[in-house]
Design a protein around this motif. Structure first.
Motif, PDB file in Angstrom:
ATOM      1  N   GLY A  25       8.566   6.574  -3.838  1.00 46.87           N
ATOM      2  CA  GLY A  25       7.096   7.092  -3.939  1.00 46.87           C
ATOM      3  C   GLY A  25       6.307   6.449  -3.023  1.00 46.87           C
ATOM      4  O   GLY A  25       4.963   6.748  -3.537  1.00 46.87           O
ATOM      5  N   ASN A  26       6.579   6.549  -1.943  1.00 43.75           N
ATOM      6  CA  ASN A  26       5.587   6.216  -0.633  1.00 43.75           C
ATOM      7  C   ASN A  26       4.502   7.253  -0.349  1.00 43.75           C
ATOM      8  O   ASN A  26       4.766   8.016  -0.702  1.00 43.75           O
ATOM      9  N   ALA A  27       3.595   6.609   0.402  1.00 46.36           N
ATOM     10  CA  ALA A  27       2.426   7.694   1.404  1.00 46.36           C
ATOM     11  C   ALA A  27       3.008   7.867   2.199  1.00 46.36           C
ATOM     12  O   ALA A  27       2.559   8.873   2.976  1.00 46.36           O
ATOM     13  N   THR A  28       3.464   6.336   2.383  1.00 47.72           N
ATOM     14  CA  THR A  28       3.943   6.716   4.058  1.00 47.72           C
ATOM     15  C   THR A  28       5.134   5.940   4.492  1.00 47.72           C
ATOM     16  O   THR A  28       5.350   4.919   3.590  1.00 47.72           O
ATOM     17  N   MET A  29       5.949   6.876   5.663  1.00 45.08           N
ATOM     18  CA  MET A  29       7.260   6.215   5.922  1.00 45.08           C
ATOM     19  C   MET A  29       7.059   5.580   7.429  1.00 45.08           C
ATOM     20  O   MET A  29       6.306   6.813   7.598  1.00 45.08           O
ATOM     21  N   PHE A  30       7.394   4.841   7.883  1.00 42.72           N
ATOM     22  CA  PHE A  30       7.290   3.926   9.162  1.00 42.72           C
ATOM     23  C   PHE A  30       8.548   3.603   9.263  1.00 42.72           C
ATOM     24  O   PHE A  30       9.393   3.203   8.654  1.00 42.72           O
TER      25      PHE A  30
ATOM     26  N   ARG B 285       0.736  -0.722   0.105  1.00 43.00           N
ATOM     27  CA  ARG B 285      -0.151  -0.180  -0.070  1.00 43.00           C
ATOM     28  C   ARG B 285       0.577   1.071  -0.327  1.00 43.00           C
ATOM     29  O   ARG B 285       0.825   2.484   0.350  1.00 43.00           O
ATOM     30  N   ASP B 286       1.695   1.312  -0.804  1.00 43.01           N
ATOM     31  CA  ASP B 286       2.821   2.719  -1.051  1.00 43.01           C
ATOM     32  C   ASP B 286       3.308   3.649   0.250  1.00 43.01           C
ATOM     33  O   ASP B 286       3.524   3.956   0.445  1.00 43.01           O
ATOM     34  N   GLN B 287       3.258   2.057   1.735  1.00 41.26           N
ATOM     35  CA  GLN B 287       4.560   2.292   2.378  1.00 41.26           C
ATOM     36  C   GLN B 287       6.257   1.586   2.403  1.00 41.26           C
ATOM     37  O   GLN B 287       6.401   0.800   1.943  1.00 41.26           O
ATOM     38  N   SER B 288       6.614   2.732   3.261  1.00 37.49           N
ATOM     39  CA  SER B 288       8.301   1.758   3.436  1.00 37.49           C
ATOM     40  C   SER B 288       8.315   1.447   5.096  1.00 37.49           C
ATOM     41  O   SER B 288       7.969   2.855   5.191  1.00 37.49           O
TER      42      SER B 288
END
Length: 178
Positions: A128-133, A95-98
C-alpha cells in the motif's frame, strides 16, 4: 521458526508466472542462480562465491514475519515453466515508501520477465505504498530500461557498496509514484 512467526504474504498472479512467498524447497535453485557471478555482480548484497548457509539464512529471513522486507519467488510452474525464474522484493521504508529489488536467472534474461514481474508488483502494490524506489548499477543499463519501461522516473546518481565486487559502484536511482 514457529508457525506463529511466518509471514502471511500476498500471492500475485500473471499469465506467465506467480509471485509467491519463498519456501525451503527454493534453496537449491536460489543457490544456483545467486551463485552465478553475473547475478551476484548486479545485486549489492549477494556475495560471490556464496558462503555455506547463506541461502538458507536468506530463505529463513524471507519467511520471518518480523522482517521489513517482502520477498517473492517468480514461479512459472503453473504455466508449465520453471518453478523459480528469479526473485523480486519490497523493503518497507518510512512515509509509505518501499524499495524494490529484483534479479532474474540468466536463463530467462531478455524475455520480458523482469518488466512483467515489476509491473505485476507495482499494480498489486501489496504494501500500500505511495512511492516505490529502485537503484541499479550504471553498468547494468538493461535493468535501467526495465525501470523506465515500468514507469519509474530517474532521480539521480549515487553509489552502493557491492559485496561481490568488494567496491562502491555507481548507481542510478529511480522512483515511481503510485
Amino acid at each position: 521458526m514457529s508457525l506463529d512467526n511466518v509471514k502471511d504474504q500476498q500471492v500475485i498472479e500473471t499469465s506467465r508466472f506467480v509471485l509467491r512467498p519463498l519456501r525451503d524447497s527454493d534453496s537449491g535453485l536460489i543457490a544456483q542462480f545467486m551463485g552465478d557471478e553475473r547475478v551476484a555482480r548486479m545485486i549489492p548484497s549477494i556475495p560471490h562465491p556464496m558462503p555455506p548457509g547463506a541461502v538458507e539464512a536468506y530463505v529463513s529471513r524471507a519467511t520471518d514475519a518480523s522482517g521489513d522486507e517482502e520477498i517473492w519467488a517468480i514461479d512459472g510452474a503453473q504455466a508449465g515453466s520453471a518453478e523459480l525464474k528469479g526473485i523480486i522484493s519490497l523493503k518497507q521504508m518510512d512515509r509509505d515508501q518501499s524499495e524494490v529489488s529484483l534479479w532474474i536467472a540468466p536463463l530467462f534474461w531478455n524475455t520480458g520477465l523482469a518488466s512483467e514481474a515489476l509491473e505485476a508488483l507495482v499494480s498489486a502494490n501489496p504494501l500500500g505504498n505511495a512511492t516505490m524506489f529502485a537503484s541499479v548499477f550504471q553498468d547494468n543499463p538493461a535493468s535501467a530500461r526495465v525501470l523506465t519501461h515500468c514507469g519509474f522516473d530517474y532521480l539521480g546518481d549515487a553509489e552502493s557498496f557491492c559485496v561481490s565486487r568488494n567496491a562502491n559502484v555507481p548507481t542510478w536511482t529511480y522512483s515511481r509514484k503510485l
